[in-house]
Design a protein around this motif. Sequence first.
Motif, PDB file in Angstrom:
ATOM      1  N   PRO A  80      -3.260 -14.964   6.997  1.00 38.44           N
ATOM      2  CA  PRO A  80      -3.016 -14.563   5.606  1.00 38.44           C
ATOM      3  C   PRO A  80      -3.707 -13.249   5.242  1.00 38.44           C
ATOM      4  CG  PRO A  80      -3.648 -16.877   5.710  1.00 38.44           C
ATOM      5  CD  PRO A  80      -3.812 -16.311   7.088  1.00 38.44           C
ATOM      6  N   ILE A  81      -4.915 -13.037   5.750  1.00 46.28           N
ATOM      7  CA  ILE A  81      -5.629 -11.782   5.485  1.00 46.28           C
ATOM      8  C   ILE A  81      -4.862 -10.614   6.085  1.00 46.28           C
ATOM      9  CG2 ILE A  81      -7.699 -10.469   6.117  1.00 46.28           C
ATOM     10  CD1 ILE A  81      -9.297 -13.070   5.640  1.00 46.28           C
ATOM     11  N   GLU A  82      -4.394 -10.775   7.301  1.00 48.06           N
ATOM     12  CA  GLU A  82      -3.647  -9.696   7.954  1.00 48.06           C
ATOM     13  C   GLU A  82      -2.374  -9.360   7.184  1.00 48.06           C
ATOM     14  OE1 GLU A  82      -1.403  -8.747  12.166  1.00 48.06           O
ATOM     15  OE2 GLU A  82      -3.028 -10.199  12.155  1.00 48.06           O
ATOM     16  N   ARG A  83      -1.656 -10.388   6.709  1.00 45.51           N
ATOM     17  CA  ARG A  83      -0.427 -10.146   5.936  1.00 45.51           C
ATOM     18  C   ARG A  83      -0.729  -9.416   4.632  1.00 45.51           C
ATOM     19  NH1 ARG A  83       0.888 -15.640   7.101  1.00 45.51           N
ATOM     20  NH2 ARG A  83       0.614 -16.089   4.886  1.00 45.51           N
ATOM     21  N   LEU A  84      -1.794  -9.833   3.945  1.00 46.48           N
ATOM     22  CA  LEU A  84      -2.158  -9.172   2.692  1.00 46.48           C
ATOM     23  C   LEU A  84      -2.626  -7.735   2.934  1.00 46.48           C
ATOM     24  CD1 LEU A  84      -3.978 -12.026   0.767  1.00 46.48           C
ATOM     25  CD2 LEU A  84      -1.775 -11.007   0.213  1.00 46.48           C
ATOM     26  N   GLU A  85      -3.376  -7.509   4.016  1.00 52.78           N
ATOM     27  CA  GLU A  85      -3.814  -6.154   4.339  1.00 52.78           C
ATOM     28  C   GLU A  85      -2.623  -5.250   4.644  1.00 52.78           C
ATOM     29  OE1 GLU A  85      -6.637  -6.911   7.475  1.00 52.78           O
ATOM     30  OE2 GLU A  85      -8.316  -6.978   6.053  1.00 52.78           O
ATOM     31  N   THR A  86      -1.631  -5.788   5.328  1.00 59.33           N
ATOM     32  CA  THR A  86      -0.416  -5.012   5.617  1.00 59.33           C
ATOM     33  C   THR A  86       0.306  -4.665   4.320  1.00 59.33           C
ATOM     34  OG1 THR A  86      -0.149  -6.029   7.789  1.00 59.33           O
ATOM     35  CG2 THR A  86       1.822  -5.075   6.797  1.00 59.33           C
ATOM     36  N   ALA A  87       0.484  -5.655   3.458  1.00 61.51           N
ATOM     37  CA  ALA A  87       1.167  -5.422   2.180  1.00 61.51           C
ATOM     38  C   ALA A  87       0.397  -4.403   1.346  1.00 61.51           C
ATOM     39  CB  ALA A  87       1.322  -6.733   1.419  1.00 61.51           C
ATOM     40  N   LEU A  88      -0.921  -4.548   1.268  1.00 64.47           N
ATOM     41  CA  LEU A  88      -1.728  -3.624   0.482  1.00 64.47           C
ATOM     42  C   LEU A  88      -1.647  -2.211   1.051  1.00 64.47           C
ATOM     43  CD1 LEU A  88      -3.649  -3.138  -1.860  1.00 64.47           C
ATOM     44  CD2 LEU A  88      -5.540  -3.862  -0.373  1.00 64.47           C
ATOM     45  N   GLY A  89      -1.631  -2.090   2.348  1.00 65.91           N
ATOM     46  CA  GLY A  89      -1.482  -0.772   2.971  1.00 65.91           C
ATOM     47  C   GLY A  89      -0.173  -0.112   2.569  1.00 65.91           C
ATOM     48  N   HIS A  90       0.910  -0.866   2.569  1.00 64.94           N
ATOM     49  CA  HIS A  90       2.207  -0.328   2.161  1.00 64.94           C
ATOM     50  C   HIS A  90       2.204   0.066   0.687  1.00 64.94           C
ATOM     51  CE1 HIS A  90       4.018  -1.023   5.968  1.00 64.94           C
ATOM     52  NE2 HIS A  90       4.062  -2.341   5.872  1.00 64.94           N
ATOM     53  N   VAL A  91       1.606  -0.773  -0.155  1.00 64.69           N
ATOM     54  CA  VAL A  91       1.521  -0.468  -1.589  1.00 64.69           C
ATOM     55  C   VAL A  91       0.749   0.829  -1.799  1.00 64.69           C
ATOM     56  CG1 VAL A  91       0.512  -1.229  -3.778  1.00 64.69           C
ATOM     57  CG2 VAL A  91       1.805  -2.843  -2.369  1.00 64.69           C
ATOM     58  N   ARG A  92      -0.349   0.994  -1.085  1.00 67.00           N
ATOM     59  CA  ARG A  92      -1.166   2.209  -1.245  1.00 67.00           C
ATOM     60  C   ARG A  92      -0.433   3.461  -0.767  1.00 67.00           C
ATOM     61  NH1 ARG A  92      -6.979  -0.532   0.280  1.00 67.00           N
ATOM     62  NH2 ARG A  92      -7.399  -1.265  -1.833  1.00 67.00           N
ATOM     63  N   VAL A  93       0.315   3.347   0.307  1.00 71.87           N
ATOM     64  CA  VAL A  93       1.104   4.496   0.782  1.00 71.87           C
ATOM     65  C   VAL A  93       2.144   4.869  -0.267  1.00 71.87           C
ATOM     66  CG1 VAL A  93       2.827   5.243   2.483  1.00 71.87           C
ATOM     67  CG2 VAL A  93       0.725   4.135   3.244  1.00 71.87           C
ATOM     68  N   GLU A  94       2.850   3.879  -0.809  1.00 72.64           N
ATOM     69  CA  GLU A  94       3.870   4.155  -1.826  1.00 72.64           C
ATOM     70  C   GLU A  94       3.235   4.736  -3.091  1.00 72.64           C
ATOM     71  OE1 GLU A  94       7.455   4.454  -3.958  1.00 72.64           O
ATOM     72  OE2 GLU A  94       6.947   4.571  -1.841  1.00 72.64           O
ATOM     73  N   ALA A  95       2.090   4.200  -3.506  1.00 72.26           N
ATOM     74  CA  ALA A  95       1.405   4.732  -4.690  1.00 72.26           C
ATOM     75  C   ALA A  95       0.956   6.174  -4.450  1.00 72.26           C
ATOM     76  CB  ALA A  95       0.218   3.846  -5.047  1.00 72.26           C
ATOM     77  N   LEU A  96       0.430   6.452  -3.278  1.00 70.72           N
ATOM     78  CA  LEU A  96       0.009   7.811  -2.937  1.00 70.72           C
ATOM     79  C   LEU A  96       1.206   8.754  -2.903  1.00 70.72           C
ATOM     80  CD1 LEU A  96      -2.247   9.744  -2.070  1.00 70.72           C
ATOM     81  CD2 LEU A  96      -1.885   8.983   0.292  1.00 70.72           C
ATOM     82  N   ARG A  97       2.301   8.296  -2.310  1.00 67.14           N
ATOM     83  CA  ARG A  97       3.504   9.127  -2.244  1.00 67.14           C
ATOM     84  C   ARG A  97       3.955   9.529  -3.643  1.00 67.14           C
ATOM     85  NH1 ARG A  97       8.453   9.062  -3.541  1.00 67.14           N
ATOM     86  NH2 ARG A  97       8.401   6.919  -4.255  1.00 67.14           N
ATOM     87  N   ARG A  98       3.867   8.622  -4.578  1.00 65.44           N
ATOM     88  CA  ARG A  98       4.321   8.901  -5.944  1.00 65.44           C
ATOM     89  C   ARG A  98       3.427   9.908  -6.665  1.00 65.44           C
ATOM     90  NH1 ARG A  98       6.523   3.168  -8.416  1.00 65.44           N
ATOM     91  NH2 ARG A  98       7.848   2.650  -6.628  1.00 65.44           N
ATOM     92  N   THR A  99       2.193  10.063  -6.209  1.00 64.23           N
ATOM     93  CA  THR A  99       1.290  11.007  -6.862  1.00 64.23           C
ATOM     94  C   THR A  99       1.354  12.401  -6.254  1.00 64.23           C
ATOM     95  OG1 THR A  99      -0.587  10.494  -5.416  1.00 64.23           O
ATOM     96  CG2 THR A  99      -0.331   9.160  -7.427  1.00 64.23           C
ATOM     97  N   ARG A 100       2.029  12.540  -5.158  1.00 62.74           N
ATOM     98  CA  ARG A 100       2.079  13.812  -4.445  1.00 62.74           C
ATOM     99  C   ARG A 100       3.414  14.503  -4.662  1.00 62.74           C
ATOM    100  NH1 ARG A 100      -1.253  14.071   0.288  1.00 62.74           N
ATOM    101  NH2 ARG A 100      -0.199  16.043   0.561  1.00 62.74           N
ATOM    102  N   ALA A 101       3.381  15.678  -5.273  1.00 62.88           N
ATOM    103  CA  ALA A 101       4.607  16.426  -5.557  1.00 62.88           C
ATOM    104  C   ALA A 101       5.209  17.020  -4.273  1.00 62.88           C
ATOM    105  CB  ALA A 101       4.307  17.548  -6.538  1.00 62.88           C
ATOM    106  N   ASP A 102       4.388  17.188  -3.239  1.00 64.02           N
ATOM    107  CA  ASP A 102       4.868  17.820  -2.011  1.00 64.02           C
ATOM    108  C   ASP A 102       5.523  16.825  -1.048  1.00 64.02           C
ATOM    109  OD1 ASP A 102       2.351  16.617  -1.614  1.00 64.02           O
ATOM    110  OD2 ASP A 102       1.936  17.887   0.123  1.00 64.02           O
ATOM    111  N   VAL A 103       5.592  15.560  -1.437  1.00 68.11           N
ATOM    112  CA  VAL A 103       6.206  14.546  -0.580  1.00 68.11           C
ATOM    113  C   VAL A 103       7.542  14.156  -1.182  1.00 68.11           C
ATOM    114  CG1 VAL A 103       5.947  12.228   0.378  1.00 68.11           C
ATOM    115  CG2 VAL A 103       3.952  13.690   0.128  1.00 68.11           C
ATOM    116  N   PRO A 104       8.624  14.260  -0.404  1.00 63.76           N
ATOM    117  CA  PRO A 104       9.947  13.938  -0.957  1.00 63.76           C
ATOM    118  C   PRO A 104      10.069  12.477  -1.387  1.00 63.76           C
ATOM    119  CG  PRO A 104      10.078  14.403   1.413  1.00 63.76           C
ATOM    120  CD  PRO A 104       8.667  14.625   0.987  1.00 63.76           C
ATOM    121  N   ALA A 105      10.828  12.264  -2.435  1.00 68.68           N
ATOM    122  CA  ALA A 105      11.017  10.922  -2.984  1.00 68.68           C
ATOM    123  C   ALA A 105      11.935  10.084  -2.163  1.00 68.68           C
ATOM    124  CB  ALA A 105      11.566  10.985  -4.393  1.00 68.68           C
TER     125      ALA A 105
END
Length: 105
Positions: A80-105
């Motif tokens: 369960p920890i591994e699954r949550l860490e994977t999900a959180l990693g994906h959420v953080r990448v998507e959140a970071l992508r949304r804050t960066r104007a130089d990364v295509p949507a």
Amino acid sequence: MPQDTDPLSPARIEEARSFVWTTSEGERIRLGDMHGDHLKNLEKFLGRRLESLHDRQEQIELDHLDPQVPLGMFTGLEEPIERLETALGHVRVEALRRTRADVPA
């Protein structure tokens, strides 16, 4: 094959955007389609849940501390920890992508 360490590489962005989260109501939603507030709330929820599971895992290990049993014993929470860490990693990448104007949507 070398591991991709750039959180905003095209492959990691696509993997994060395509990741499907199932809400408590059973609705399945891709992170790339998730509203910004929902994404922020999900990141906070996952962080709290992971912290709780890590605390529980540590307590289980301490409760069963025995000189005959090596540290790092299987607690049943690893998956369960591994699954949550994977999900959180994906959420953080998507959140970071949304804050960066130089990364295509």
